[in-house]
Design a protein around this motif. Structure first.
Motif, PDB file in Angstrom:
ATOM      1  N   GLY A  73       4.112   2.285 -13.959  1.00  0.00           N
ATOM      2  CA  GLY A  73       4.553   2.477 -12.585  1.00  0.00           C
ATOM      3  C   GLY A  73       6.037   2.246 -12.381  1.00  0.00           C
ATOM      4  N   ILE A  74       6.542   2.746 -11.281  1.00  0.00           N
ATOM      5  CA  ILE A  74       7.940   2.593 -10.871  1.00  0.00           C
ATOM      6  C   ILE A  74       8.032   1.384  -9.942  1.00  0.00           C
ATOM      7  N   ILE A 106       0.452   8.972  -3.934  1.00  0.00           N
ATOM      8  CA  ILE A 106       0.750   7.949  -4.948  1.00  0.00           C
ATOM      9  C   ILE A 106      -0.350   6.882  -4.925  1.00  0.00           C
ATOM     10  N   ARG A 107      -0.380   6.082  -5.973  1.00  0.00           N
ATOM     11  CA  ARG A 107      -1.168   4.849  -5.998  1.00  0.00           C
ATOM     12  C   ARG A 107      -0.195   3.717  -6.274  1.00  0.00           C
ATOM     13  N   THR A 126      -2.547   3.296 -12.060  1.00  0.00           N
ATOM     14  CA  THR A 126      -2.789   4.517 -12.824  1.00  0.00           C
ATOM     15  C   THR A 126      -3.145   5.606 -11.820  1.00  0.00           C
ATOM     16  N   VAL A 127      -3.416   6.795 -12.295  1.00  0.00           N
ATOM     17  CA  VAL A 127      -3.765   7.883 -11.376  1.00  0.00           C
ATOM     18  C   VAL A 127      -5.096   7.634 -10.675  1.00  0.00           C
ATOM     19  N   PHE A 135       5.700  -4.715  -6.471  1.00  0.00           N
ATOM     20  CA  PHE A 135       5.335  -3.333  -6.147  1.00  0.00           C
ATOM     21  C   PHE A 135       5.562  -2.419  -7.354  1.00  0.00           C
ATOM     22  N   LYS A 136       4.533  -1.665  -7.705  1.00  0.00           N
ATOM     23  CA  LYS A 136       4.628  -0.641  -8.743  1.00  0.00           C
ATOM     24  C   LYS A 136       3.822   0.554  -8.277  1.00  0.00           C
ATOM     25  N   ALA A 137       4.378   1.759  -8.442  1.00  0.00           N
ATOM     26  CA  ALA A 137       3.712   2.969  -7.969  1.00  0.00           C
ATOM     27  C   ALA A 137       3.750   4.060  -9.028  1.00  0.00           C
ATOM     28  N   ILE A 138       2.758   4.947  -8.947  1.00  0.00           N
ATOM     29  CA  ILE A 138       2.664   6.087  -9.857  1.00  0.00           C
ATOM     30  C   ILE A 138       2.125   7.279  -9.062  1.00  0.00           C
ATOM     31  N   ARG A 139       2.533   8.477  -9.442  1.00  0.00           N
ATOM     32  CA  ARG A 139       1.997   9.670  -8.773  1.00  0.00           C
ATOM     33  C   ARG A 139       0.547   9.876  -9.211  1.00  0.00           C
TER      34      ARG A 139
END
Length: 172
Positions: free
Chosen positions: A97-98, A120-121, A130-131, A154-158
């Motif tokens: 994640g970002i 996003i998640r 993860t997705v 905070f961490k996010a992924i598409r």
């Protein structure tokens, strides 16, 4: 931490296209005209109730201040301390994640994040999204973080092959 996408309150400009796949009773606030519209299930109508939106934001700034929705009279006000930092990030498929940028948020304890372009998640518990794992936020959704710990973790992924953009405004 809260996800305000559930409340269906949208901020935009009068030139923006209002969404139509929203719940009845959703609000759209035009920041440039200070008008509030309510969705009746098929179309948007101008809220006949009095509305107050202050004009005290600094000209030309990237900050939004704190937006308060008074459900008692459908009023809107921009109040309180102003955000003092802003960043825009691309949320892609980076494993793990970002994260938000420490050099930007610093010691701020509040983050107001809009999601644009894709779903996003995200997670704030230190784990990697993860997705299929993490809190899902749809394109157009809003995330409010109200602690430095949540901002730091905070961490996010598409969730698809399309990257999202998040716009983050930070305040104390």
């Amino acid at each position: 931490m809260s996800i305000t996408q559930i409340t269906r309150e949208f901020l935009g400009l009068s030139s923006d296209t209002k969404p139509t796949d929203v719940a009845t009773g959703s609000k759209f606030i035009e920041l440039d005209t200070k008008k509030v519209f309510i969705f009746d299930g098929s179309s948007w109508y101008l809220n006949p109730m009095p509305v107050m939106v202050t004009d005290s934001l600094p000209t030309g700034s990237n900050i939004i201040g704190k937006v308060g929705i008074d459900s008692g009279n459908n009023g809107v006000s921009i109040i309180g301390s102003y955000a003092n930092q802003f960043e825009q990030l691309t949320i892609d498929a980076t494993a793990g994640g970002i994260s938000l940028t420490f050099g930007t948020y610093g010691t701020n304890t509040n983050a107001y994040i809009t999601v644009e372009g894709a779903d996003i998640r995200f997670r704030v518990d230190g784990g990697a999204p993860t997705v299929t794992l993490g809190l899902l936020v749809k394109d157009g959704g809003i995330i409010k973080l109200d602690s430095l710990s949540d901002i730091q973790n905070f961490k996010a992924i598409r969730t698809s092959t399309t990257s999202a953009t998040i716009n983050c405004s930070y305040s104390a």
